[in-house]
Scaffold this motif. Structure first.
Motif, short mmCIF file in Angstrom:
data_model
loop_
_atom_site.label_atom_id
_atom_site.label_comp_id
_atom_site.label_asym_id
_atom_site.label_seq_id
_atom_site.Cartn_x
_atom_site.Cartn_y
_atom_site.Cartn_z
N GLY A 146 0.83 -1.19 0.00
CA GLY A 146 0.00 0.00 0.00
C GLY A 146 0.86 1.24 0.00
O GLY A 146 2.10 1.16 0.01
N PHE A 148 0.93 5.92 0.64
CA PHE A 148 0.39 7.26 0.82
C PHE A 148 0.73 8.05 -0.44
O PHE A 148 1.89 8.07 -0.85
CB PHE A 148 1.03 7.98 2.02
CG PHE A 148 0.79 7.34 3.35
CD1 PHE A 148 -0.41 7.55 4.03
CD2 PHE A 148 1.76 6.56 3.95
CE1 PHE A 148 -0.63 6.98 5.27
CE2 PHE A 148 1.56 5.99 5.19
CZ PHE A 148 0.35 6.19 5.86
N SER A 151 -0.78 14.80 -1.89
CA SER A 151 -2.01 15.45 -2.33
C SER A 151 -1.81 16.29 -3.58
O SER A 151 -2.69 16.38 -4.43
CB SER A 151 -2.56 16.33 -1.21
OG SER A 151 -1.65 17.36 -0.87
N THR A 156 -7.22 15.44 -7.50
CA THR A 156 -8.40 15.54 -6.65
C THR A 156 -8.91 16.97 -6.66
O THR A 156 -8.16 17.90 -7.00
CB THR A 156 -8.06 15.13 -5.21
OG1 THR A 156 -7.11 16.07 -4.67
CG2 THR A 156 -7.47 13.72 -5.16
N TRP A 183 -3.74 6.43 3.83
CA TRP A 183 -3.15 5.17 3.37
C TRP A 183 -4.12 4.43 2.46
O TRP A 183 -5.31 4.35 2.73
CB TRP A 183 -2.80 4.30 4.57
CG TRP A 183 -2.34 2.91 4.24
CD1 TRP A 183 -3.09 1.78 4.24
CD2 TRP A 183 -1.01 2.51 3.89
NE1 TRP A 183 -2.32 0.70 3.90
CE2 TRP A 183 -1.04 1.11 3.68
CE3 TRP A 183 0.19 3.20 3.72
CZ2 TRP A 183 0.08 0.39 3.33
CZ3 TRP A 183 1.31 2.47 3.36
CH2 TRP A 183 1.26 1.10 3.17
N GLU A 184 -3.59 3.90 1.35
CA GLU A 184 -4.38 3.09 0.43
C GLU A 184 -3.75 1.72 0.30
O GLU A 184 -2.57 1.60 -0.05
CB GLU A 184 -4.44 3.74 -0.96
CG GLU A 184 -5.21 5.04 -1.03
CD GLU A 184 -5.36 5.54 -2.46
OE1 GLU A 184 -5.15 4.72 -3.40
OE2 GLU A 184 -5.66 6.72 -2.64
N ALA A 185 -4.52 0.68 0.59
CA ALA A 185 -4.05 -0.68 0.38
C ALA A 185 -3.98 -0.97 -1.11
O ALA A 185 -4.92 -0.67 -1.85
CB ALA A 185 -4.98 -1.68 1.07
N ASN A 186 -2.86 -1.52 -1.56
CA ASN A 186 -2.66 -1.76 -2.98
C ASN A 186 -1.50 -2.74 -3.12
O ASN A 186 -0.35 -2.39 -2.89
CB ASN A 186 -2.35 -0.45 -3.71
CG ASN A 186 -2.28 -0.62 -5.22
OD1 ASN A 186 -2.13 -1.74 -5.72
ND2 ASN A 186 -2.36 0.48 -5.94
#
Length: 238
Positions: A146, A148, A151, A156, A183-186
């Protein structure tokens, strides 16, 4: 005020492009390495054609391009260039995809071309910005499970109101909309294994095994990543 060649001395990139056109800057000083994918339009890089080296995976119609088998996407082409040209690298080498560099990474309907907000191709060419130029746009877990995202790299709605100083900071400053997103799980490792398998790979190392084989230690808990594999570096650090 204009310089002797008519360019504006207040615009360093205009002066650099004029020097490239006039032959005062050649590939011994600056080289743009572009890895072109199928049907990618390199028009954005024509101003740098005199100092540009193009690598293609498979046949392409770019005059003078170096054709390589696609055994590792742009990373293989970059490594091939570094190894084959190690004793004749330019003072500064810029590595880019063939796709036109534009702001952002993800978002629909248009996906960005891997530039951080308020960063341009000209920044990569500029030796005044340091011996390496590689703004960090993602923090990835050491197990590649995962990440981060920064931005000001993500397409976005908030990014439109964000700001990045010039010269851009290597890491987010935590203000003016420039921060790490949640956090993005990937499972990136599984994605890579899938790509390798489709390309006929029979044996594959886990990422921690690969990292240890290169550096003799486990990977760090967090990896700082310039997503999109676009960076610049002086010969002294390559």
């Amino acid at each position: 005020p204009p310089a002797d060649d008519g360019t504006c001395v207040a615009c360093p990139e205009a002066a650099r492009l004029a020097s490239i056109r006039a032959g005062r800057i050649d590939k011994s000083q600056l080289e743009l390495v572009v890895v072109r994918g199928a049907r990618e339009d390199l028009g954005w890089s024509e101003a740098y054609a005199a100092v540009r080296t193009v690598y293609c995976h498979g046949a392409c119609d770019t005059p003078g391009a170096i054709v390589l088998p696609n055994v590792g996407l742009e990373a293989h082409a970059y490594l091939h260039h570094l190894v084959s040209r190690y004793d004749s690298l330019a003072d500064r080498t810029v590595f880019m995809h063939g796709r036109e560099p534009t702001c952002g990474f993800f978002g629909e309907p248009v996906r960005g071309g891997h530039l951080l907000l308020n960063v341009s191709v000209a920044d990569y060419m500029d030796p005044a910005l340091g011996e390496t130029f590689m703004p960090v746009t993602m923090l990835m877990g050491g197990g590649l499970q995962g990440a981060f995202f920064r931005s000001t790299f993500a397409a976005t709605p908030d990014a439109a109101n964000a700001s990045v100083p010039r010269p851009p900071s290597r890491l987010p400053l935590g203000r003016d909309g420039d921060h790490w997103l949640p956090w993005e799980a990937n499972d990136f490792q599984q994605f890579i294994r899938g790509v390798a398998s489709r390309n006929g790979a029979k044996e594959m190392l886990q990422f921690d095994q690969f990292f240890d084989s290169l550096f003799g230690r486990p990977p760090p808990r967090v990896l700082q990543v310039a997503q999109g594999a676009q960076f610049a570096a002086d010969r002294t650090v390559l």
